[in-house]
Write a protein that holds these residues in place. Structure first.
Motif, short mmCIF file in Angstrom:
data_model
loop_
_atom_site.label_atom_id
_atom_site.label_comp_id
_atom_site.label_asym_id
_atom_site.label_seq_id
_atom_site.Cartn_x
_atom_site.Cartn_y
_atom_site.Cartn_z
N LEU A 46 13.49 13.28 5.77
CA LEU A 46 13.15 12.29 4.68
C LEU A 46 13.07 13.11 3.47
N LEU A 47 12.69 14.14 3.39
CA LEU A 47 13.10 15.16 2.03
C LEU A 47 14.01 16.20 1.87
N ALA A 48 14.82 16.70 3.07
CA ALA A 48 15.98 16.81 3.20
C ALA A 48 17.19 16.36 2.44
N GLU A 49 16.87 14.97 2.62
CA GLU A 49 18.07 14.12 2.66
C GLU A 49 17.34 13.61 0.88
N SER A 50 17.06 14.04 0.83
CA SER A 50 15.87 13.34 -0.24
C SER A 50 16.55 14.18 -1.97
N LEU A 51 16.88 15.95 -1.44
CA LEU A 51 16.46 16.83 -2.58
C LEU A 51 18.35 16.31 -3.07
N PRO A 52 18.52 16.95 -4.47
CA PRO A 52 19.60 16.82 -4.83
C PRO A 52 20.43 18.36 -4.41
N SER A 100 0.89 -1.42 0.25
CA SER A 100 -0.08 0.20 -0.42
C SER A 100 0.91 1.40 0.22
N GLU A 101 0.06 2.35 -0.08
CA GLU A 101 1.15 3.37 -0.08
C GLU A 101 1.52 4.08 1.11
N ALA A 102 0.75 3.59 2.10
CA ALA A 102 1.67 3.40 3.80
C ALA A 102 2.79 3.14 3.78
N GLU A 103 2.49 1.43 3.56
CA GLU A 103 3.93 0.12 3.54
C GLU A 103 5.22 1.23 2.40
N ALA A 104 4.45 1.93 1.89
CA ALA A 104 5.67 2.37 0.63
C ALA A 104 6.68 3.18 1.33
N GLU A 105 5.80 4.57 2.23
CA GLU A 105 6.07 5.35 2.77
C GLU A 105 6.66 5.34 3.67
N LEU A 106 6.65 4.34 4.50
CA LEU A 106 7.29 3.51 5.89
C LEU A 106 8.73 2.82 5.33
N ALA A 107 8.79 2.41 4.11
CA ALA A 107 10.08 1.82 3.36
C ALA A 107 10.33 2.93 2.78
N VAL A 112 14.58 3.21 4.99
CA VAL A 112 16.00 3.76 3.99
C VAL A 112 16.43 4.49 4.47
N GLU A 113 15.60 6.19 4.30
CA GLU A 113 16.24 7.49 5.39
C GLU A 113 17.00 6.60 6.20
N ARG A 114 16.55 6.26 7.65
CA ARG A 114 16.77 5.65 9.25
C ARG A 114 17.92 5.30 8.71
N GLU A 115 18.49 3.72 8.14
CA GLU A 115 19.52 3.68 7.86
C GLU A 115 19.88 4.28 7.20
N ARG A 116 20.72 5.25 6.36
CA ARG A 116 21.06 6.45 5.96
C ARG A 116 21.76 7.43 7.38
N LEU A 126 2.81 14.63 -0.66
CA LEU A 126 4.50 15.46 0.47
C LEU A 126 4.40 13.45 0.39
N ALA A 127 3.46 12.72 0.84
CA ALA A 127 4.00 11.47 1.33
C ALA A 127 3.74 10.39 -0.99
N GLY A 128 3.33 10.85 -1.16
CA GLY A 128 3.22 9.92 -2.40
C GLY A 128 4.80 10.49 -3.37
N LEU A 129 5.13 12.13 -3.31
CA LEU A 129 5.92 12.25 -3.27
C LEU A 129 7.42 11.45 -2.87
N LEU A 130 7.80 11.16 -0.71
CA LEU A 130 8.73 10.80 -0.99
C LEU A 130 8.19 9.05 -1.06
N SER A 131 7.44 9.01 -1.12
CA SER A 131 7.71 7.21 -1.31
C SER A 131 7.43 7.12 -2.91
N GLY A 132 7.60 7.55 -3.66
CA GLY A 132 7.70 7.76 -5.19
C GLY A 132 6.13 7.22 -5.59
#
Length: 813
Positions: free
Chosen positions: A539-545, A122-129, A133-137, A501-507
Motif C-alpha cells: 500500500l505504501l509503495a503504490e501510494s508514492l508518486p 475510526s482510524e482503524a476503519e480508515a486504514e482498512l478502507a 482501495v489498494e487491493r482493488e487496484r 505510518l498507519a495515520g499516513l496511509l489512512s489520511g
C-alpha cells in the motif's frame, strides 16, 4: 553488568502443543520446534479467556504473584461446549500486537480483530478502507494481463502438472485431468453449495459498517447450536459468510474453519454432528478448508507462501487422505494460487533464472539444462500484495527521482554532514529507494537528511511504526531544526514533520493525497522498517508518486513484522538499491550490551551508574514479586525513574509470570480498584490495539456511556464499550512485539524459567533495546539466556519478494 556462572538448567519440556501444522517457522521462538507447526511469533501463546489473575484484578480482589492459573505458551485451550472447543489458532503477539485470541466457550475473542463499532469512522476503519482501495487496484491490474505467463516450458512431473492446472484455472477452466499423478480411488464427491464470496482481504474479518443483520446472526447461532459449536461464534461467522451464512454453513460445515480460533478437529466435530454419515475425512470440502487454514496459519507465522512438498506433508499429518487432491481442489476453486520460482544456483544470479522461466520459458544458460525451481502455494491476498510491492519498489529503483535542488546543492549539503550521514544524503540525492540501517543513535542521520531535503524545497516527511516512535523522532527533529526566517511573502517554515505510518496511509495524519490519489510528498523516511509487512508495504509503495524518494530505515536485528513477510530483510538481501549502514554506536553500557547481543554475544559490561542490573530468581512467583518491587520501589528510589516511566517486558501473555499475571500484580500495587468498566479504572496503564499488529500504550482517563476514554501519546481515544474486551488490556507489562518501536527511561525484562524456549537473539535484542537509561533483568532462565543470544537467530520465513524483484531491477543496481 555481571553474571556469575550458574548451573545449566534442565531442559524445559516442549510447551508447544500440537501446532496448526503449517510448515516452516518464523523468527518467534515459541513456534513449533518440529518444523510442522506455524505458530505465532515470539512469546505467542495458545490460551482461552483471560486468566484468573487478570480477572481478580478487574474485580478488585487481591492478586498475589501467582493469582489465578494461566496457560503457558502453547497450552491447549479448554474444551468448549458440545465437544467443539475453540482455541487460539496460531495467533499471538505477532499477529495481534500481543493480544491473544482466546475464544473459549462464551467470551468471544480476546484479541483485537480490527473491527470497529458502528457509528463514527475510526482510524482503524480508515486504514482498512485504504487497504481495500489498494487491493482493488491490484486486482484490476491483474485482470488487465493478457494471459498467463509463458513459463515452465521444461518443467516435468508434478511441478509441470501443477503449473498447467494453475493456467487452466486462470483461463477460467478447471484442469481436465488430475494434477498430481494418476487418478486415485474415487472420493466422496462434495455437493455444490452456493459459494459465498470471500471477505475483503484484511488482517481480520471486517463486517459491513452496521454489522450482519440480527436475523442472520440468529440463524447462524441456530446452526452452531445444532452442530455443538459455541453460539458466541455467530456474529463473526455471519460477518464472514455474509447474508446467506446459514445456508453456506449447512452446505459446507467446514466453512467454520475460517473463523479465527477454530481448529480442524473442532470443525470436524461440527461437521460430523451436522452431516452424520455423509461426513468423512476424504470429503473434498474438508480438504479445501484444511488447506486454506494451513495457509492462513503460515501467514500468521510470517510466511507469504508455502512450498508444495511441505504443504502436502502437513496436510497428511492433519488427516487429509489425499493431500495432492486437496491442493488441486483448492487451486481449482480459486481459494489459493500456485507459483514456480527459479532457485539461485551457486555462482549464478536468481534473476537470470527467474527471467528464463517466467518470461521466455527457456533456460537462461542456453545449455539445455533445466533450472531448479520451487513450487509454492499461497493465499491470493498475500500473493497480490507481494507482486504489487515488487512492482512499486521496482518503479522507485528504475525511475529517476524528482530533481529538487541542483546536484551541487545536494553535494554541498552532504559535505556539511559527517560520516554515514553524508553517505545517506548522497545516496538519496540520486536514487528513488535507499535503505538505512542502525540502532537508536542512528536516527540522527535520517533527521539530518529530512532537514537537508526541507532546506532544498522538498516536501519531506517521516513515518514511524507507532505513536511512541513518532513522538521520539519528532522531538529529535525539533531539537535540531532551525526554522527559516519569515518574509513578508512567506511565513516561517517549521521544518519536516513525523507521523505514524498507519495515520499516513489512512489520511488521518500527514500531507494527504493529491488528485491522483498518491501521497502529496517528495521524500518519505519510514522508520522502524523491519515492522513493515507485505500488505502495508505494498500500500505504501503504490501510494508514492512518480519521482518520489523513499528511505526505509531501521535496525535489522529487531523482531520482524507482526504480519506476513520480511520486507526490510528481503530488500537488504536482494541488494537492489543503495544501502547505508550507520556508524553511530549506541552510547553507554546499554549500547554496548545491546550491540553485543546483535552479533550473538552476551558479554559483561561495566555499569557504574547501575545502568544494567541483574536480579536472579528461582521461580515464577518470585519473579512477579521482584518485578513489582523494582517498578514500585527500587527503580524510582535508586535510579530516579518513576513507576509510570518504567515498562515491564516479558515473553508471553500466559504463564505464572506472563503479562496477565504481572499486570494483575502491578495494578494491585500501583492503581488498585474494582475495575468497574470492563476490568479497568481511571489511572490504569493500558495497551490499546486498534488493528492487528499495532499497539498504542496509554492510560485510562475516564469511563462514560460512549466508552472507555484513553490518553495515548497525548491524544484522546474513545474505545466503544463493546470493543473494550477485544482491544484493550492492561499495559504495565507488554510483550516484546507490543513494545517494539517504543523506548522508555527504564525497562524491566522478566525472564521466568518457563520462558527458556521462548527466547531468541532478536527477542532479547528487542527487549533489552527498549531501555534508554536503565535495564533490570529479572533472570530465571539460567544458561538459556546466553544460549539463545549465541545460538537462536531469527527463524526463516518463506517469501517471494526477492524473486519477484530480480527480473525487474537492472543487474548493476
Amino acid at each position: 553488568m555481571s553474571t556469575e556462572p550458574e548451573a545449566a538448567a534442565e531442559e524445559t519440556a516442549d510447551a508447544v502443543g500440537p501446532g496448526p501444522g503449517a510448515p516452516g517457522t518464523t523468527d518467534g521462538p515459541d513456534a513449533a520446534h518440529d518444523g510442522s507447526a506455524a505458530a505465532a511469533h515470539d512469546g505467542a501463546e495458545t490460551t482461552t479467556a483471560r486468566d484468573g489473575a487478570e480477572t481478580a484484578a478487574r474485580s478488585g480482589a487481591p492478586s498475589g504473584p501467582t493469582g489465578g492459573t494461566t496457560a503457558a505458551p502453547g497450552d491447549s485451550a479448554a474444551e468448549a461446549g458440545g465437544g467443539a472447543s475453540v482455541e487460539e489458532a496460531g495467533t499471538g503477539e505477532a499477529t495481534t500486537d500481543g493480544t491473544d485470541t482466546g475464544t473459549g466457550t462464551g467470551t468471544g475473542t480476546d484479541a483485537p480483530d480490527g473491527d470497529t463499532a458502528a457509528g463514527e469512522k475510526s482510524e482503524a476503519e480508515a486504514e482498512l478502507a485504504a487497504q481495500r482501495v489498494e487491493r482493488e487496484r491490484i486486482e484490476r491490474r491483474k485482470a488487465e494481463r493478457q494471459g498467463p505467463v509463458d513459463a515452465g516450458a521444461k518443467l516435468s512431473g508434478t511441478a509441470a502438472d501443477l503449473l498447467a492446472a494453475v493456467r487452466a484455472v486462470e483461463s477460467g477452466e478447471k484442469p481436465a485431468a488430475p494434477v498430481f499423478g494418476a487418478p486415485e480411488p474415487a472420493r466422496r464427491p462434495a455437493p455444490e453449495p452456493a459459494r459465498q464470496p470471500r471477505p475483503a482481504a484484511s488482517a481480520e474479518p471486517v463486517a459491513a459498517p452496521g454489522g450482519p443483520a440480527p436475523e442472520t446472526v440468529q440463524a447462524v447461532r441456530t446452526v452452531l447450536a445444532e452442530g455443538g459449536a459455541p453460539e458466541t461464534l455467530a456474529p463473526q461467522t455471519a460477518a464472514l459468510l455474509g447474508e446467506g451464512a446459514e445456508g453456506a454453513l449447512r452446505a459446507d460445515p467446514w466453512q467454520l474453519l475460517r473463523v479465527t480460533g477454530v481448529r480442524p478437529e473442532q470443525a470436524d466435530g461440527f461437521a460430523r454432528t451436522l452431516l452424520g454419515a455423509e461426513c468423512g475425512p476424504d470429503d473434498e470440502r474438508r480438504g479445501r478448508a484444511v488447506t486454506v487454514w494451513l495457509l492462513e496459519q503460515a501467514a500468521l507465522a510470517g510466511h507469504t507462501a508455502l512450498e508444495l512438498p511441505r504443504l502436502t506433508e502437513t496436510l497428511a499429518r492433519r488427516g487429509v487422505p489425499d493431500p495432492d487432491a486437496a491442493v488441486q481442489s483448492t487451486l481449482a476453486e480459486g481459494e489459493a494460487l500456485a507459483f514456480q520460482d527459479a532457485l539461485e544456483e551457486p555462482g549464478g544470479r536468481a534473476d537470470s533464472a527467474s527471467r528464463s522461466t517466467q518470461d521466455t520459458g527457456e533456460e537462461g544458460s542456453g545449455d539445455g539444462e533445466e533450472r531448479p525451481v520451487r513450487v509454492l502455494v499461497g493465499l491470493e491476498r498475500y500473493a497480490l500484495a507481494e507482486e504489487s510491492l515488487a512492482d512499486g519498489l521496482a518503479r522507485l529503483v528504475n525511475s529517476a527521482p524528482k530533481q529538487d535542488g541542483s546536484a551541487a546543492d545536494w553535494e554541498q549539503a552532504a559535505a556539511a554532514a559527517r560520516g554515514s550521514a553524508a553517505e545517506l544524503v548522497r545516496a538519496v540525492a540520486g536514487h528513488g529507494l535507499v535503505l538505512h540501517t542502525g540502532g537508536e543513535a542512528s536516527l540522527a542521520e535520517p533527521a539530518a537528511l529530512l532537514r537537508t531535503a526541507h532546506a532544498l524545497g522538498l516536501r519531506a516527511w517521516a513515518a514511524a511504526h507507532g505513536m511512541l516512535g513518532r513522538d521520539r523522532f519528532a522531538a529529535l527533529l525539533d531539537t535540531s531544526s532551525e526554522p527559516s526566517e519569515p518574509t513578508s511573502a512567506e511565513p516561517a517554515r517549521t521544518g519536516p514533520a513525523a507521523v505514524t505510518l498507519a495515520g499516513l496511509l489512512s489520511g488521518a495524519e500527514g500531507p494527504g493525497r493529491d488528485a491522483e490519489g498518491t501521497l502529496d510528498l517528495d521524500l518519505l523516511v519510514v522508520l522502524d522498517a523491519p515492522q513493515l509487512d507485505v500488505e502495508s508495504a505494498a500500500l505504501l509503495a503504490e501510494s508514492l508518486p512518480d519521482g518520489a524518494r523513499l528511505v526505509l530505515a531501521g535496525d535489522p536485528a529487531v523482531l520482524w513484522s507482526a504480519g506476513p513477510g520480511r520486507v526490510f530483510a528481503d530488500l537488504l538481501a536482494a541488494r537492489v538499491c543503495p544501502q547505508v549502514a550507520s556508524r553511530r554506536p549506541d552510547p553507554g553500557p546499554l549500547g554496548e550490551l545491546v550491540s553485543g547481543i546483535g552479533i550473538g554475544e552476551l558479554g559483561q559490561v561495566e555499569a557504574p551508574g547501575k545502568e544494567v542490573v541483574i536480579v536472579p530468581v528461582r521461580e515464577a512467583g518470585e519473579a512477579v514479586h521482584r518485578t513489582v518491587q523494582l517498578v514500585a520501589d527500587s527503580v524510582p528510589r535508586a535510579i530516579g525513574v518513576p513507576a509510570e516511566d518504567t515498562q515491564v517486558i516479558t515473553p508471553g501473555h500466559g504463564g505464572a509470570a506472563g503479562t496477565r499475571a504481572l499486570n494483575a500484580a502491578l495494578k494491585e500495587r500501583l492503581n488498585p480498584g474494582p475495575g468497574r468498566f470492563g476490568g479497568f479504572d481511571p489511572g490504569d496503564r493500558v495497551a490499546y490495539s486498534p488493528a492487528p499488529g499495532r499497539t498504542l500504550p496509554g492510560r485510562v482517563t475516564k469511563a462514560e456511556a460512549d466508552g472507555l476514554h484513553l490518553a495515548c501519546a497525548g491524544e484522546t481515544v474513545v474505545v466503544p464499550r463493546d470493543r473494550v474486551e477485544q482491544s484493550v488490556r492492561h499495559g504495565w507489562a507488554l510483550t516484546a512485539h507490543q513494545a517494539v518501536g517504543g523506548r522508555w527511561p527504564a525497562v524491566v525484562v522478566v525472564l521466568p524459567g518457563d520462558a527458556a524456549q521462548s527466547l531468541s537473539r532478536p527477542w532479547v535484542y528487542t527487549a533489552f533495546g527498549r531501555a534508554a537509561r536503565h535495564l533490570s533483568v529479572v533472570h530465571g532462565v539460567e544458561q538459556a539466556l546466553p544460549r539463545a543470544v549465541a545460538e537462536v537467530p531469527a527463524k526463516p520465513r518463506t517469501t517471494r519478494l526477492p524473486v519477484l524483484l530480480a527480473p525487474q531491477v537492472p543487474t548493476d543496481a
